[in-house]
Write a protein that holds these residues in place. Structure first.
Motif, PDB file in Angstrom:
ATOM      1  N   TYR A 186       0.821  -1.208   0.000  1.00  0.00           N
ATOM      2  CA  TYR A 186       0.000   0.000   0.000  1.00  0.00           C
ATOM      3  C   TYR A 186       0.857   1.262   0.000  1.00  0.00           C
ATOM      4  CZ  TYR A 186      -3.541   3.286   1.735  1.00  0.00           C
ATOM      5  OH  TYR A 186      -4.390   4.349   1.899  1.00  0.00           O
ATOM      6  N   TYR A 187       2.020   1.213   0.640  1.00  0.00           N
ATOM      7  CA  TYR A 187       2.876   2.392   0.790  1.00  0.00           C
ATOM      8  C   TYR A 187       3.981   2.475  -0.261  1.00  0.00           C
ATOM      9  CZ  TYR A 187       0.511   2.934   5.198  1.00  0.00           C
ATOM     10  OH  TYR A 187      -0.459   3.093   6.149  1.00  0.00           O
ATOM     11  N   THR A 188       4.553   1.349  -0.643  1.00  0.00           N
ATOM     12  CA  THR A 188       5.704   1.387  -1.546  1.00  0.00           C
ATOM     13  C   THR A 188       5.417   0.844  -2.936  1.00  0.00           C
ATOM     14  OG1 THR A 188       6.488  -0.796  -0.844  1.00  0.00           O
ATOM     15  CG2 THR A 188       7.291   1.123   0.396  1.00  0.00           C
ATOM     16  N   GLY A 189       4.386   0.043  -3.101  1.00  0.00           N
ATOM     17  CA  GLY A 189       4.084  -0.561  -4.390  1.00  0.00           C
ATOM     18  C   GLY A 189       4.910  -1.793  -4.699  1.00  0.00           C
TER      19      GLY A 189
ATOM     20  N   ASN B  10      12.174   4.737   1.682  1.00  0.00           N
ATOM     21  CA  ASN B  10      11.894   6.148   1.390  1.00  0.00           C
ATOM     22  C   ASN B  10      10.396   6.490   1.477  1.00  0.00           C
ATOM     23  OD1 ASN B  10      14.618   6.735   0.912  1.00  0.00           O
ATOM     24  ND2 ASN B  10      14.438   6.066  -1.214  1.00  0.00           N
ATOM     25  N   VAL B  11       9.748   6.054   2.549  1.00  0.00           N
ATOM     26  CA  VAL B  11       8.345   6.404   2.770  1.00  0.00           C
ATOM     27  C   VAL B  11       8.320   7.739   3.499  1.00  0.00           C
ATOM     28  CG1 VAL B  11       6.205   5.729   3.902  1.00  0.00           C
ATOM     29  CG2 VAL B  11       7.655   3.996   2.846  1.00  0.00           C
ATOM     30  N   PRO B  12       7.626   8.754   2.957  1.00  0.00           N
ATOM     31  CA  PRO B  12       7.646  10.075   3.595  1.00  0.00           C
ATOM     32  C   PRO B  12       6.993  10.058   4.975  1.00  0.00           C
ATOM     33  CG  PRO B  12       6.194  10.061   1.679  1.00  0.00           C
ATOM     34  CD  PRO B  12       6.847   8.735   1.738  1.00  0.00           C
ATOM     35  N   GLY B  13       7.653  10.716   5.941  1.00  0.00           N
ATOM     36  CA  GLY B  13       7.133  10.849   7.295  1.00  0.00           C
ATOM     37  C   GLY B  13       7.423   9.687   8.209  1.00  0.00           C
ATOM     38  N   MET B  14       8.008   8.598   7.695  1.00  0.00           N
ATOM     39  CA  MET B  14       8.238   7.419   8.532  1.00  0.00           C
ATOM     40  C   MET B  14       9.377   7.633   9.521  1.00  0.00           C
ATOM     41  SD  MET B  14       9.278   3.530   7.515  1.00  0.00           S
ATOM     42  CE  MET B  14       7.855   3.225   6.520  1.00  0.00           C
ATOM     43  N   LEU B  15      10.436   8.255   9.079  1.00  0.00           N
ATOM     44  CA  LEU B  15      11.602   8.454   9.954  1.00  0.00           C
ATOM     45  C   LEU B  15      11.532   9.848  10.552  1.00  0.00           C
ATOM     46  CD1 LEU B  15      14.241   6.791   7.653  1.00  0.00           C
ATOM     47  CD2 LEU B  15      13.124   5.806   9.627  1.00  0.00           C
ATOM     48  N   PRO B  16      12.007  10.138  11.702  1.00  0.00           N
ATOM     49  CA  PRO B  16      12.923   9.417  12.575  1.00  0.00           C
ATOM     50  C   PRO B  16      12.246   8.470  13.567  1.00  0.00           C
ATOM     51  CG  PRO B  16      12.597  11.608  13.455  1.00  0.00           C
ATOM     52  CD  PRO B  16      11.788  11.508  12.181  1.00  0.00           C
TER      53      PRO B  16
ATOM     54  N   PRO C 209       9.715   5.596  13.523  1.00  0.00           N
ATOM     55  CA  PRO C 209       8.847   4.722  12.737  1.00  0.00           C
ATOM     56  C   PRO C 209       7.691   4.119  13.536  1.00  0.00           C
ATOM     57  CG  PRO C 209      11.048   3.779  12.925  1.00  0.00           C
ATOM     58  CD  PRO C 209      11.083   5.113  13.574  1.00  0.00           C
ATOM     59  N   LEU C 210       7.882   3.845  14.820  1.00  0.00           N
ATOM     60  CA  LEU C 210       6.800   3.254  15.613  1.00  0.00           C
ATOM     61  C   LEU C 210       5.635   4.224  15.774  1.00  0.00           C
ATOM     62  CD1 LEU C 210       8.769   1.290  18.345  1.00  0.00           C
ATOM     63  CD2 LEU C 210       7.465   0.365  16.434  1.00  0.00           C
ATOM     64  N   LYS C 211       5.947   5.494  15.974  1.00  0.00           N
ATOM     65  CA  LYS C 211       4.896   6.505  16.086  1.00  0.00           C
ATOM     66  C   LYS C 211       4.160   6.644  14.752  1.00  0.00           C
ATOM     67  CE  LYS C 211       4.166  11.288  17.499  1.00  0.00           C
ATOM     68  NZ  LYS C 211       4.815  12.535  17.915  1.00  0.00           N
ATOM     69  N   TRP C 212       4.915   6.618  13.648  1.00  0.00           N
ATOM     70  CA  TRP C 212       4.316   6.690  12.320  1.00  0.00           C
ATOM     71  C   TRP C 212       3.377   5.505  12.102  1.00  0.00           C
ATOM     72  CZ3 TRP C 212       4.627   3.244   8.233  1.00  0.00           C
ATOM     73  CH2 TRP C 212       4.131   3.685   7.022  1.00  0.00           C
ATOM     74  N   ALA C 213       3.811   4.297  12.482  1.00  0.00           N
ATOM     75  CA  ALA C 213       2.995   3.097  12.292  1.00  0.00           C
ATOM     76  C   ALA C 213       1.711   3.179  13.117  1.00  0.00           C
ATOM     77  CB  ALA C 213       3.786   1.851  12.665  1.00  0.00           C
ATOM     78  N   ALA C 214       1.801   3.682  14.344  1.00  0.00           N
ATOM     79  CA  ALA C 214       0.611   3.813  15.185  1.00  0.00           C
ATOM     80  C   ALA C 214      -0.381   4.803  14.569  1.00  0.00           C
ATOM     81  CB  ALA C 214       1.005   4.250  16.586  1.00  0.00           C
ATOM     82  N   ASN C 215       0.126   5.915  14.054  1.00  0.00           N
ATOM     83  CA  ASN C 215      -0.745   6.905  13.412  1.00  0.00           C
ATOM     84  C   ASN C 215      -1.393   6.349  12.145  1.00  0.00           C
ATOM     85  OD1 ASN C 215      -0.293   8.847  15.356  1.00  0.00           O
ATOM     86  ND2 ASN C 215       1.412   9.770  14.250  1.00  0.00           N
TER      87      ASN C 215
END
Length: 143
Positions: A34-37, A86-92, A94-100
């Motif tokens: 869904y995110y990277t193709g 290179n998924v935008p917004g994932m770093l720094p 990643p766990l917070k990004w995944a929860a959101n």
């Protein structure tokens, strides 16, 4: 059932355990993240736990994810692989990004379920919300 078992003092039960649903592996080459193709994506159930995983599979509350992101949704962080995606917004973080992202995907599922219930079954918004609450047990839109 064999007639022998019908005449026994303690016959075998006629009912069997309900077969659990699971995500197929046969169509895995056709799935894309869904995110990277990227191909060969894995299915991630958005609602998990004993009954909720089966509900997710039956209602299609799933998303296809490549392996590094799928592991991230389960709390396993591999920074090297995640940096290469290179998924935008994932770093720094990643766990917070995944929860959101998980919260956003759950909200989309709830919104789609309620809209579909209103259109197909002719329910009011309150009735559609009650149906969601009976199915999943938690409201993700008012959090």
């Amino acid at each position: 059932m064999n007639s022998y078992y019908k005449t026994c003092p303690y016959p075998k039960p006629a009912t069997k355990k309900k077969k659990r649903k699971q995500n197929g592996w046969k169509d895995k080459p056709k799935r894309h993240c869904y995110y990277t193709g990227r191909p060969y994506a894995e299915r991630h159930e958005l609602f998990y736990g004993n009954p909720l995983r089966q509900i997710s599979i039956s209602h299609g509350f799933q998303v296809d994810l490549c392996m590094p992101i799928h592991k991230l949704f389960h709390g396993i962080v591999d920074k090297e692989k995640l940096e290469s995606l290179n998924v935008p917004g994932m770093l720094p973080d990643p766990l917070k990004w995944a929860a959101n992202e998980l919260k956003k995907l759950r909200q989309v599922c709830q919104r789609d379920y309620e809209d579909q219930a209103q259109i197909e079954l002719g329910l009011t918004p309150e009735q559609a919300r009650d149906g969601w609450m009976q199915l999943i047990g938690r409201n993700y839109l008012d959090d």
